[in-house]
Design a protein around this motif. Structure first.
Motif, short mmCIF file in Angstrom:
data_model
loop_
_atom_site.label_atom_id
_atom_site.label_comp_id
_atom_site.label_asym_id
_atom_site.label_seq_id
_atom_site.Cartn_x
_atom_site.Cartn_y
_atom_site.Cartn_z
N LEU A 131 0.85 -1.19 0.00
CA LEU A 131 0.00 0.00 0.00
C LEU A 131 0.88 1.23 0.00
CD1 LEU A 131 -2.38 -0.95 2.94
CD2 LEU A 131 -2.97 -0.99 0.53
N GLU A 132 0.44 2.26 -0.70
CA GLU A 132 1.08 3.56 -0.59
C GLU A 132 0.04 4.53 -0.08
OE1 GLU A 132 3.37 6.95 -3.17
OE2 GLU A 132 3.63 4.86 -3.76
N LEU A 133 0.26 5.05 1.12
CA LEU A 133 -0.69 5.96 1.75
C LEU A 133 0.07 7.17 2.28
CD1 LEU A 133 -2.63 3.28 3.82
CD2 LEU A 133 -3.42 4.38 1.73
N GLN A 134 -0.43 8.34 1.98
CA GLN A 134 0.17 9.59 2.43
C GLN A 134 1.66 9.65 2.10
OE1 GLN A 134 -0.87 10.13 6.58
NE2 GLN A 134 -3.03 10.33 6.10
N GLY A 135 2.02 9.17 0.92
CA GLY A 135 3.40 9.22 0.46
C GLY A 135 4.34 8.23 1.13
N ARG A 136 3.79 7.29 1.88
CA ARG A 136 4.61 6.29 2.55
C ARG A 136 4.25 4.90 2.03
NH1 ARG A 136 3.81 8.18 8.74
NH2 ARG A 136 6.04 8.17 9.11
N GLN A 137 5.21 4.00 2.09
CA GLN A 137 5.04 2.64 1.58
C GLN A 137 4.83 1.68 2.75
OE1 GLN A 137 5.18 2.11 -1.77
NE2 GLN A 137 4.73 -0.05 -1.58
N TYR A 138 3.79 0.86 2.66
CA TYR A 138 3.49 -0.12 3.71
C TYR A 138 3.31 -1.50 3.07
CZ TYR A 138 2.38 3.99 6.48
OH TYR A 138 2.44 5.20 7.13
N TRP A 139 3.64 -2.52 3.85
CA TRP A 139 3.36 -3.90 3.47
C TRP A 139 2.48 -4.50 4.54
CZ3 TRP A 139 8.97 -5.97 2.45
CH2 TRP A 139 9.45 -5.43 1.24
N ILE A 140 1.49 -5.27 4.13
CA ILE A 140 0.72 -6.08 5.07
C ILE A 140 1.18 -7.51 4.86
CG2 ILE A 140 -1.57 -6.88 5.74
CD1 ILE A 140 -2.65 -4.18 4.75
N LEU A 141 1.76 -8.08 5.90
CA LEU A 141 2.28 -9.43 5.86
C LEU A 141 1.35 -10.33 6.68
CD1 LEU A 141 5.96 -8.45 6.64
CD2 LEU A 141 4.97 -8.87 4.40
N SER A 142 1.23 -11.59 6.28
CA SER A 142 0.36 -12.50 7.04
C SER A 142 0.91 -13.91 7.02
CB SER A 142 -1.06 -12.46 6.47
OG SER A 142 -1.08 -12.62 5.09
N GLU A 143 0.51 -14.66 8.06
CA GLU A 143 0.94 -16.06 8.17
C GLU A 143 -0.12 -16.81 8.98
OE1 GLU A 143 3.83 -15.75 12.09
OE2 GLU A 143 4.73 -15.87 10.11
N PRO A 144 -0.18 -18.13 8.78
CA PRO A 144 -1.13 -18.93 9.55
C PRO A 144 -0.81 -18.85 11.04
CG PRO A 144 -0.15 -20.23 7.78
CD PRO A 144 0.59 -18.95 7.84
N GLU A 145 -1.87 -18.83 11.85
CA GLU A 145 -1.69 -18.84 13.29
C GLU A 145 -2.84 -19.65 13.89
OE1 GLU A 145 -0.26 -15.61 16.21
OE2 GLU A 145 -2.43 -15.37 16.10
N GLY A 146 -2.52 -20.77 14.46
CA GLY A 146 -3.56 -21.64 15.00
C GLY A 146 -4.51 -22.07 13.89
N ALA A 147 -5.80 -21.89 14.13
CA ALA A 147 -6.81 -22.25 13.12
C ALA A 147 -7.11 -21.10 12.17
CB ALA A 147 -8.09 -22.68 13.82
N GLY A 148 -6.42 -19.96 12.33
CA GLY A 148 -6.70 -18.80 11.49
C GLY A 148 -5.44 -18.18 10.93
N TRP A 149 -5.49 -16.87 10.74
CA TRP A 149 -4.38 -16.11 10.17
C TRP A 149 -4.10 -14.88 11.02
CZ3 TRP A 149 -1.46 -17.03 5.74
CH2 TRP A 149 -1.84 -18.15 5.01
N LYS A 150 -2.86 -14.45 11.02
CA LYS A 150 -2.44 -13.22 11.67
C LYS A 150 -1.78 -12.34 10.62
CE LYS A 150 0.48 -11.26 15.24
NZ LYS A 150 1.39 -11.53 16.34
#
Length: 66
Positions: free
Chosen positions: A5-24
């Motif tokens: 994502l690029e928001l307000q001139g800054r670069q962000y990443w959303i990272l995710s991985e399995p955690e238990g029975a769901g995702w984080k």
């Protein structure tokens, strides 16, 4: 795989991985020069998409408060 994502001139990443029975998912800001900083936003959900979307909503709310 990361969501970028690029928001307000800054670069962000959303990272995710399995955690238990769901995702984080958590948010990392990519600084100029390539360094990264975890900014303390995370979310959990049953699916990867739901966790990613929740983390993105939290990030957008945080940025609106500035």
């Amino acid at each position: 795989m990361a969501k970028q994502l690029e928001l307000q001139g800054r670069q962000y990443w959303i990272l995710s991985e399995p955690e238990g029975a769901g995702w984080k998912a958590w948010v990392v800001e990519v600084k100029p020069g390539g360094s990264q900083e975890t900014i303390g936003i995370d979310a959990t959900a049953e699916t990867r998409g739901q966790a990613d979307d929740a983390a993105e909503r939290k990030l957008r709310r945080l940025l609106q408060s500035y």
